[in-house]
Structure formats: structure tokens, C-alpha cells
Design an enzyme around this catalytic site. Structure first.
Site, mmCIF file in Angstrom:
data_model
loop_
_atom_site.group_PDB
_atom_site.id
_atom_site.type_symbol
_atom_site.label_atom_id
_atom_site.label_comp_id
_atom_site.label_asym_id
_atom_site.label_seq_id
_atom_site.Cartn_x
_atom_site.Cartn_y
_atom_site.Cartn_z
ATOM 1 N N ASP A 1 0.838 -1.179 -0.031
ATOM 2 C CA ASP A 1 0.069 0.001 -0.164
ATOM 3 C C ASP A 1 0.947 1.287 -0.021
ATOM 4 O OD1 ASP A 1 -3.325 0.494 0.919
ATOM 5 O OD2 ASP A 1 -1.616 2.342 1.164
ATOM 6 N N ILE A 2 0.331 2.243 -0.900
ATOM 7 C CA ILE A 2 1.282 3.549 -0.859
ATOM 8 C C ILE A 2 1.425 4.253 0.273
ATOM 9 C CG2 ILE A 2 -0.578 5.160 -1.768
ATOM 10 C CD1 ILE A 2 1.515 5.568 -4.033
ATOM 11 N N HIS B 1 -10.058 -4.779 -3.663
ATOM 12 C CA HIS B 1 -8.680 -5.129 -2.990
ATOM 13 C C HIS B 1 -8.856 -5.774 -1.653
ATOM 14 C CE1 HIS B 1 -10.018 -1.029 -2.760
ATOM 15 N NE2 HIS B 1 -9.453 -0.892 -1.521
ATOM 16 N N LEU B 2 -8.168 -6.508 -1.199
ATOM 17 C CA LEU B 2 -8.079 -6.930 0.162
ATOM 18 C C LEU B 2 -6.843 -6.545 0.924
ATOM 19 C CD1 LEU B 2 -8.958 -10.580 1.201
ATOM 20 C CD2 LEU B 2 -6.886 -9.510 1.948
ATOM 21 N N HIS B 3 -7.005 -5.857 2.015
ATOM 22 C CA HIS B 3 -5.756 -5.304 2.720
ATOM 23 C C HIS B 3 -5.309 -6.426 3.819
ATOM 24 C CE1 HIS B 3 -6.690 -0.907 2.103
ATOM 25 N NE2 HIS B 3 -8.025 -1.648 2.001
ATOM 26 N N ASN C 1 -13.030 -3.367 2.487
ATOM 27 C CA ASN C 1 -13.968 -2.288 2.571
ATOM 28 C C ASN C 1 -14.886 -2.225 1.472
ATOM 29 O OD1 ASN C 1 -12.762 -1.086 4.971
ATOM 30 N ND2 ASN C 1 -10.924 -0.124 3.480
#
Ligand code: AMP
Length: 126
Positions: free
Chosen positions: A40-41, A111-113, A98
């Protein structure tokens, strides 16, 4: 940033579509037939990696309604593989998706964190 409207059609110019096409850079962790994983940025934990499906899915809702079983299984297996590449399987980690407005999803490509590298306590902030 405002959350996305998950009912909108897939936007081929969203930031993760552009990363998948190689038009934007990413710090890649893993890639296979079903998924791409990258850092993640704006990390929210010592380890914060995103896993995205290769297919054009706006959200978790979209993915779980429309994706083929093989794509869903392949994506889930990739998530597990990424946690092991990151050596998070022993200390443990947290996964988060989310979805839509209440979930405050900001990028309209599923997307999955993966969060790791420290102890987590509270399940949900505020
Ligand atoms: P969400 O709120 O679940 O939609 O999370 C979107 C995430 O994408 C945030 O954690 C952002 O920091 C991350 N993000 C946005 N643009 C990029 C990018 N170009 N590369 C990596 N992560 C990004």
C-alpha cells in the site's frame, strides 16, 4: 477521499486497473494467474499489502456475485500465499475488505488489505 458508489460500472481507468496494465508502478510482492499483491502506498501498519484480483470487479459484492468459482478460489489461495511470503503466518495478521459507502471503499477495483508486523487489538476503529 470520498467512498465509491459500488453500483457504478467498472472504470478501466481506476488506479488499480492501471497498475495491473503496468501503466503505474507498484512495489510488487506476488503475482499469479488470479491476483496481484503490492505494498500500500500509504501504509497503516508496519506491513500493509493489498491483494487485487486480475478480473474487472468493482467490489467484494461484485466479485462474490459474478466471479467464477475458480477465480474466487484462486484469489483466496493467493491471499494465503502472500501472507506466507511476508512471513506473517507465525506472528499472525489481519485481513480487511472495505465495501461501498459504509465500508469507505475508495478505489473501485476489489482489494483485500493484509495488515501485519504489530499486535492488533480493537477490531473496528471509532
Ligand atoms: P480502500 O479504502 O479500502 O479503498 O483502500 C484503498 C487503499 O489503496 C488505501 O489504503 C490507499 O493508500 C491505497 N492506494 C491508493 N493508490 C495506491 C497506489 N497507487 N499504490 C498502492 N496503494 C494505493
Amino acid at each position: 477521499m470520498m467512498p465509491i458508489d459500488p453500483r457504478l460500472p467498472y472504470d478501466d481507468n481506476n488506479v488499480f486497473a492501471r497498475i495491473l496494465r503496468g501503466e503505474l508502478p507498484c512495489k510488487k510482492v506476488h503475482e499469479d494467474e488470479f491476483a496481484l499483491a503490492f505494498h500500500d502506498i500509504n501504509p497503516q501498519a508496519p506491513v500493509h499489502v493489498l491483494v487485487i484480483p486480475k478480473g474487472r470487479y468493482v467490489s467484494w459484492d461484485d466479485f462474490t456475485r459474478l466471479a467464477a468459482g475458480e477465480e474466487i478460489a484462486g484469489f483466496m489461495r493467493s491471499v494465503g500465499e502472500v501472507t506466507r511470503i511476508l512471513e506473517l503466518d507465525q506472528p499472525g495478521y489481519r485481513l480487511l475488505v472495505n465495501m461501498g459507502g459504509h465500508g469507505h471503499q475508495e478505489v473501485p477495483h476489489l482489494h483485500l488489505h493484509i495488515f501485519g508486523g504489530r499486535q492488533f487489538y480493537h477490531m473496528v476503529a471509532d
